[in-house]
Design an enzyme around this catalytic site. Structure first.
Site, PDB file in Angstrom:
ATOM      1  N   GLU A 175     -13.618  15.444  20.557  1.00  0.00           N
ATOM      2  CA  GLU A 175     -12.674  15.389  21.686  1.00  0.00           C
ATOM      3  C   GLU A 175     -11.889  16.693  21.850  1.00  0.00           C
ATOM      4  O   GLU A 175     -10.655  16.707  21.898  1.00  0.00           O
ATOM      5  CB  GLU A 175     -11.706  14.217  21.504  1.00  0.00           C
ATOM      6  CG  GLU A 175     -12.409  12.878  21.558  1.00  0.00           C
ATOM      7  CD  GLU A 175     -11.457  11.685  21.542  1.00  0.00           C
ATOM      8  OE1 GLU A 175     -10.311  11.844  21.102  1.00  0.00           O
ATOM      9  OE2 GLU A 175     -11.871  10.595  21.960  1.00  0.00           O
ATOM     10  N   GLU A 376     -18.551   7.068  21.209  1.00  0.00           N
ATOM     11  CA  GLU A 376     -17.462   6.152  20.845  1.00  0.00           C
ATOM     12  C   GLU A 376     -17.247   5.181  21.992  1.00  0.00           C
ATOM     13  O   GLU A 376     -17.243   5.588  23.158  1.00  0.00           O
ATOM     14  CB  GLU A 376     -16.135   6.886  20.606  1.00  0.00           C
ATOM     15  CG  GLU A 376     -16.079   7.694  19.337  1.00  0.00           C
ATOM     16  CD  GLU A 376     -14.712   8.319  19.099  1.00  0.00           C
ATOM     17  OE1 GLU A 376     -13.685   7.706  19.456  1.00  0.00           O
ATOM     18  OE2 GLU A 376     -14.685   9.434  18.561  1.00  0.00           O
TER      19      GLU A 376
END
Ligand code: BG6
Length: 479
Positions: A175, A376
């Site tokens: 991220e 995810e």
């Protein structure tokens, strides 16, 4: 059948939330190791030094370090084909500065990869997942100092060389785009400014943070190039914490704001990692905010030469955005946003939006046209143990079922999704709050928010359900 035969069904974790053994076998202290536990309402505190009287969730996490054989056997029992995990930089180079790697740390990951391969499970390794050495923050203010690039390169060379025949799929940074905002300063680029105590209220210096992010983007590109030199078969991807911003209304102003938020905060890094250069909107943002990013002579060339093979992202929720400032807000993955009247939320205020996954995939694929991994996805929820010890997590099944159905539709649309790895197959520590009770797993871990428990693993109802999904390659979802 919509899912391709070789579709990579899997599961995802990260070292600091999963492994524990924070100071065993030569491991150094990472930035997460000085973060206390919090809640949705109470921020985690960054204590800077270890205080012996405080409970730090990452220190024992759920102790994968000592349970890896049992855990991998459980994952194999579900039939997963790919396992996303991260290597803790501090196990290999405890401070980042050592000349020689820590052999015990390297051996641990050898053991884990061997165990995975025993069951035919492919590792997918995140090289840095919010847990860089704390020493770098103490001595260089993290990535703010350009010398961290070469320290990271050394770490990458070590693990690429050591695991070149054991790992094919890599992600450079988790991220990475979170550092385009203030909250990413500490976990993302290790920047800790004077006066910061609370994780949710970091003292921000955008100039320093974005310069640090530039260094990290250079490091990511060097890693991709180096990895491909060490093993041309490596598949190395980038990873976006993806938030879909819907306009709250159909007013042109709300639409424009949603689009601009999305560009700046979702694609700040992936555009660089995929196209090999900064997009115009990032340069414009720097200009408008008086931010001056220092480039060295070779930087543009490095970015061009280090583009990734695939794109990956996390997807939990969506949010709304509007120019009106009287609208109700709700929480989300790192960001707060405006509540969407069409969606329900989790206990933690994250808005549940399965269709949004198809929306995100559509947008991502039409933008980049390279293979995609959803690395995810999942529902953080409290689980109740029945008197007979069973856990009926139908809410989790429902969440995942609806998302996988949308994933399947996206594949039918022609989008090249190659993997799906839901978050936290075995309950682990929450990154945002440090809680244990925010559980994502198919497998329950007996541990509470203060770190008490036996660490016993118990299969939840979702365990057999996900096993069935994998076994049938998604066919059971059609029932
Ligand atoms: C992602 C992170 O943002 O979301 C993970 O990559 C994190 O590390 C996951 O655990 C879920 O968030 P949380 O706060 O519920 O753990």
């Amino acid at each position: 059948m919509s899912f391709p035969e070789n579709f990579l069904w899997g599961a995802a974790t990260a070292a600091s939330q999963f492994e524990g053994a924070w100071n065993e076998d030569g491991k150094g202290v990472s930035v997460i190791d000085v973060m206390t536990a919090g809640t949705n309402m109470k921020s985690r505190v960054i204590t800077r030094k270890i205080d012996k009287d405080i409970y730090y969730p990452s220190h024992q996490a759920v102790d994968f370090y000592h349970h890896y054989k049992e855990d991998i056997a459980l994952l194999a029992g579900m039939g997963i084909k790919i396992f996303r995990m991260s290597i803790a930089w501090t196990r290999i180079y405890p401070t980042g500065f050592e000349e020689k790697p820590n052999e015990k740390g390297l051996q641990f990951y050898d053991n884990v990869f061997d165990e995975l391969h025993k069951y035919g499970i492919e590792p997918l390794v995140t090289i840095s997942h919010f847990d860089q050495p704390l020493y770098l923050t103490e001595t260089c203010n993290g990535w703010a100092d350009r010398k961290v690039i070469s320290l990271f390169e050394k770490y990458c060379r070590t693990i690429f060389t050591r695991y070149k025949d054991k790992v094919k799929y890599w992600l450079t940074f988790n991220e990475m785009n979170c550092s385009s905002r203030s909250f990413g300063g500490y976990p993302g680029v290790g920047v800790l400014n004077e006066g910061t105590t609370l994780f949710t209220q970091q003292v921000d210096n955008p100039q320093v943070r974005l310069q640090a992010l530039h260094h990290q983007l250079i490091a990511s590109a060097i890693a991709v190039k180096t990895g491909h030199e060490i093993n041309p078969q490596f598949q190395i991807g980038c990873m976006i914490g993806l938030i879909t911003y819907y306009p709250y209304s159909c007013s042109p102003e709300d639409n424009l704001q949603a689009l601009q938020n999305k560009l700046l905060h979702n694609y700040y890094c992936s555009d660089v990692q995929i196209f090999g250069e900064y997009p115009y909107f990032v340069k414009n943002y720097w200009k408008k905010n008086d931010i001056h990013i220092k480039f060295e002579d070779n930087d543009e060339k490095i970015l061009k030469e280090g583009t990734v093979d695939f794109v990956s992202f996390s997807y939990y929720m969506t949010t709304c955005t509007t120019v009106q400032n009287d609208k109700e807000k709700t929480k989300g993955n790192w960001v707060e946003g405006v509540k969407n009247p069409y969606l329900e939320s989790t206990e933690w205020g994250w808005q549940i939006d399965p269709v949004g996954l198809r929306y995100a995939l559509t947008e991502l694929y039409s933008r980049y046209r390279i293979p995609i991994m959803v690395v995810e996805n999942g529902l953080g929820a409290q689980d109740k143990i029945e008197v007979d010890g069973s856990i009926h997590d139908d809410y989790r099944i429902e969440y995942l079922r609806k998302h996988i159905i949308e994933l399947e539709k996206a594949i039918e649309d022609g989008i090249n999704v190659i993997a799906y790895t839901p978050w936290g197959p075995i309950d682990l520590i929450s990154a945002s709050t440090g809680e244990m009770k925010k559980r994502y797993g198919f497998i329950y871990v007996d541990l509470d928010d203060e770190g008490r428990g036996t660490f016993k693993r118990t299969k939840k109802k979702s365990y057999d359900w996900y096993k069935g999904v994998i076994e049938s390659n998604g066919e059971i979802l059609k029932d």
